[in-house]
Design a protein around this motif. Sequence first.
Motif, short mmCIF file in Angstrom:
data_model
loop_
_atom_site.label_atom_id
_atom_site.label_comp_id
_atom_site.label_asym_id
_atom_site.label_seq_id
_atom_site.Cartn_x
_atom_site.Cartn_y
_atom_site.Cartn_z
N ARG A 1 55.57 -25.59 -14.07
CA ARG A 1 56.28 -24.81 -15.10
C ARG A 1 57.80 -25.06 -15.04
N LEU A 2 58.31 -25.12 -13.81
CA LEU A 2 59.76 -25.30 -13.63
C LEU A 2 60.18 -26.76 -13.67
N ASN A 3 59.19 -27.62 -13.86
CA ASN A 3 59.48 -29.05 -13.92
C ASN A 3 60.11 -29.58 -12.62
N LYS A 4 59.64 -29.04 -11.50
CA LYS A 4 60.11 -29.52 -10.19
C LYS A 4 59.14 -30.59 -9.70
N PRO A 5 59.66 -31.64 -9.09
CA PRO A 5 58.78 -32.67 -8.56
C PRO A 5 57.93 -32.13 -7.41
N TRP A 6 56.66 -32.52 -7.42
CA TRP A 6 55.80 -32.10 -6.29
C TRP A 6 54.80 -33.18 -5.95
N ILE A 7 54.38 -33.17 -4.68
CA ILE A 7 53.46 -34.18 -4.18
C ILE A 7 52.22 -33.52 -3.61
N LEU A 8 51.08 -34.14 -3.86
CA LEU A 8 49.80 -33.62 -3.36
C LEU A 8 49.22 -34.57 -2.32
N LEU B 1 43.85 -42.15 -11.95
CA LEU B 1 44.54 -40.89 -11.68
C LEU B 1 45.90 -40.87 -12.37
N HIS B 2 46.57 -42.01 -12.35
CA HIS B 2 47.86 -42.08 -13.03
C HIS B 2 47.70 -41.80 -14.52
N LYS B 3 46.71 -42.40 -15.12
CA LYS B 3 46.50 -42.22 -16.55
C LYS B 3 46.18 -40.75 -16.87
N GLN B 4 45.33 -40.16 -16.03
CA GLN B 4 44.89 -38.79 -16.31
C GLN B 4 45.99 -37.75 -16.10
N PHE B 5 46.77 -37.91 -15.01
CA PHE B 5 47.68 -36.84 -14.60
C PHE B 5 49.15 -37.26 -14.59
N GLY B 6 49.42 -38.50 -14.93
CA GLY B 6 50.81 -38.96 -14.95
C GLY B 6 51.41 -39.16 -13.57
N SER B 7 50.57 -39.05 -12.55
CA SER B 7 51.06 -39.12 -11.17
C SER B 7 51.29 -40.57 -10.73
N THR B 8 52.35 -40.76 -9.94
CA THR B 8 52.50 -41.99 -9.18
C THR B 8 51.57 -41.85 -7.97
N VAL B 9 50.76 -42.87 -7.69
CA VAL B 9 49.76 -42.73 -6.64
C VAL B 9 50.05 -43.70 -5.50
N CYS B 10 50.10 -43.15 -4.27
CA CYS B 10 50.34 -43.98 -3.09
C CYS B 10 49.06 -44.06 -2.26
N ILE B 11 48.60 -45.29 -2.04
CA ILE B 11 47.42 -45.51 -1.22
C ILE B 11 47.89 -46.00 0.14
N THR C 1 38.98 -27.38 -4.98
CA THR C 1 40.41 -27.04 -4.86
C THR C 1 41.28 -28.15 -5.43
N LEU C 2 40.93 -29.38 -5.09
CA LEU C 2 41.73 -30.51 -5.56
C LEU C 2 41.68 -30.65 -7.07
N GLU C 3 40.51 -30.41 -7.63
CA GLU C 3 40.37 -30.51 -9.07
C GLU C 3 41.33 -29.55 -9.77
N TYR C 4 41.42 -28.35 -9.22
CA TYR C 4 42.32 -27.35 -9.78
C TYR C 4 43.78 -27.78 -9.62
N LEU C 5 44.10 -28.25 -8.42
CA LEU C 5 45.50 -28.65 -8.15
C LEU C 5 45.93 -29.81 -9.05
N LEU C 6 45.02 -30.74 -9.27
CA LEU C 6 45.36 -31.89 -10.12
C LEU C 6 45.77 -31.46 -11.53
N SER C 7 45.21 -30.35 -11.98
CA SER C 7 45.50 -29.92 -13.35
C SER C 7 46.98 -29.55 -13.51
N PHE C 8 47.70 -29.35 -12.40
CA PHE C 8 49.14 -29.09 -12.49
C PHE C 8 49.96 -30.37 -12.35
N ARG C 9 49.31 -31.50 -12.53
CA ARG C 9 49.96 -32.79 -12.67
C ARG C 9 50.99 -33.10 -11.58
N PRO C 10 50.50 -33.40 -10.38
CA PRO C 10 51.43 -33.76 -9.31
C PRO C 10 52.28 -34.98 -9.67
N THR C 11 53.53 -34.93 -9.29
CA THR C 11 54.43 -36.07 -9.51
C THR C 11 53.94 -37.28 -8.72
#
Lengths: 264, 264, 264
Positions: free
Chosen positions: B85-92, B155-165, B106-116
């Motif tokens: 909501r506050l547009n703060k960067p966050w990592i999951l 995951l990037h396409k779905q949630f806009g997240s940068t993904v680190c493997i 739990t992860l499914e729910y967290l992903l819906s908040f679009r981790p950076t």
Amino acid sequence: MEQLLWKHIQNVRTKSPLVHNITNYVVMNNTANALLAIGASPIMAHAHQEVEEMVNICQALVINIGTLDEYWTVSMIQAAKAANRLNKPWILDPVGAGATSYRDTTLEYLLSFRPTVIRGNASEILALAKLNQEKTKGVDSTAQSNDAVQAAQYLHKQFGSTVCISGETDIIVAEGKEMRLFNGNALMTKVTGLGCTATAIIGAFIAVTENVAEAAAAAISLLNIACELVAKNVEGPGSLQMHLLDKLYNLTQTEFDQHIKLSA
Amino acid sequence: MEQLLWKHIQNVRTKSPLVHNITNYVVMNNTANALLAIGASPIMAHAHQEVEEMVNICQALVINIGTLDEYWTVSMIQAAKAANRLNKPWILDPVGAGATSYRDTTLEYLLSFRPTVIRGNASEILALAKLNQEKTKGVDSTAQSNDAVQAAQYLHKQFGSTVCISGETDIIVAEGKEMRLFNGNALMTKVTGLGCTATAIIGAFIAVTENVAEAAAAAISLLNIACELVAKNVEGPGSLQMHLLDKLYNLTQTEFDQHIKLSA
Amino acid sequence: MEQLLWKHIQNVRTKSPLVHNITNYVVMNNTANALLAIGASPIMAHAHQEVEEMVNICQALVINIGTLDEYWTVSMIQAAKAANRLNKPWILDPVGAGATSYRDTTLEYLLSFRPTVIRGNASEILALAKLNQEKTKGVDSTAQSNDAVQAAQYLHKQFGSTVCISGETDIIVAEGKEMRLFNGNALMTKVTGLGCTATAIIGAFIAVTENVAEAAAAAISLLNIACELVAKNVEGPGSLQMHLLDKLYNLTQTEFDQHIKLSA
């Protein structure tokens, strides 16, 4: 005074007081190890069903609100209440005072059980004093370092607590006196929870020392001199954290005498 | 690119971002120390009554589900929602994704908040992608390393997240690009929570760096080069864990430049 | 016997068993690192919604009540019950047995799920036995060291558990036999949670070793010899804790053979 403080250090090593800690997750391992290194015996316990029994068994109580939540807050209140009733010395570490209203509400309640010692940094001590002053007496207008001393004096008057302000210089405020301690090293701010460690160590000292201000001075000097000696030979905060435990364990009277710097 | 990454490292050291961590019990001390060592300021707080205020104060949020339970899950959701909501960067950090259905829900729910950023090992990234794909698009059939990249792209396409493997080679998947980082040392797998440490450090970098993929690359390179340099002179994982904090603290530009290996 | 124990150590290194830990906050990091250092794979998980799934995935379970509370007690009971039902080996560390009635009630319940191994110090083993004896058979009247052995035999008879009594000499009590292990160093008492570490390591050994008494003997010898070797070259407990992880990781058969002292 310096001789007296060393006597208190030896006293902890000899009497090995049992110290009950209700503290935060980040520092539990380090504070338990620091207590063992100085010769004390740590107990960590927070279950509502056993907190009072634990306070009863131990000679001092350490409360640190670093990672508080609703369950732990009740544990802390139960323990502080028991310590107050049983007349056991206890120390409060108001981590993050002023950061959230939840912390402030919790701290206000805990203060009502009259901690023997309060230890925090200048902004925590200021926030704590503000909680308990009428808003018109706010301490916002004056300079920070003086403020913290003033705030500490206020807290002392209200709750009878000896107040330790941590910083480059550590200040201890007690009845009619003010001590300043000048040991320590800047690298200490790069190790998590050395403030919490100071709090735990003071907990051990008030368990076996009549004079609370002296107990606090001995504890803080021990920690700060140990850090100072160790910091000379380390490359960073990881090594400082580890070797600090060694030095707390093997610090000699000669090392203590040669390095202690205070004005009482 | 390498020069740019060093600039980001200096930036964290100078700006000292406040990073809010809701993480697991096993690594709290280490990640707090790693954040301090790189110049950031860690806060650990999870009480429902204060989580949102903390997100508000901080410049980035780290969520790691390692030792989740019902209380902490609510804390994580509150925090992720506030960050979103506050547009703060966050990592999951989806520790143990796929191991139990509770983690997956739990992860499914967290992903819906679009981790950076999302950071995990290959099997966690795969498990995460599977959660969100129709079963017929399952990623089970192809080879693991390619799968993880494909899963990351999904995951990037779905949630806009940068993904680190994370792995022997670290791969960063972002919009239209893929970076590969080749630093690190096998002994890192013998120290608990170095993945969690990577996550926390990335948290500090996204707090002060506009370009998320660069932030992640700088953070991972910093950690992996520090481990690589330290691993040369240690006898085992205990020494690696300790000296790593020293090296995160004192790594020089010369050391960084001489060792960084990446393809962007 | 010594050759056999080394074989068990190699076995853990090769098979890398997955060990589920429900343990206390103070030692989570250290026990996870100790498990990694000996070659095992630790998992820490306590959420009621996933505990049974985790027990199912893992090859052994470690339960340590050090910082128990109402939530964690349920987790422990769920896990012990599942281990018992699934016939998975599990070890109980009755930290602080006898200190509070809450601990005793919890332990009484946990014992009913018949731990494969119980490990504690003499006073914990004594307290545990007392819980389960008719008061008239109380063990208060005889000498402490014999008491602990007698108490261990009693626990073995009641619950089928192999019982490890930690102390200057470690004693393992199993069906019709008693082993005594003479390695270790006094400095170990100045590091928090080395008893808990012993418990966790035994957990890894019972995961892959048929003979439970041998598993316990191998685990305890490994830890104690590692401490003994490290203690020779350290200045205090901080260094011991760190270098111990190195030595658990790199202990050789020659070092093991040259130092092991036991009577079986």
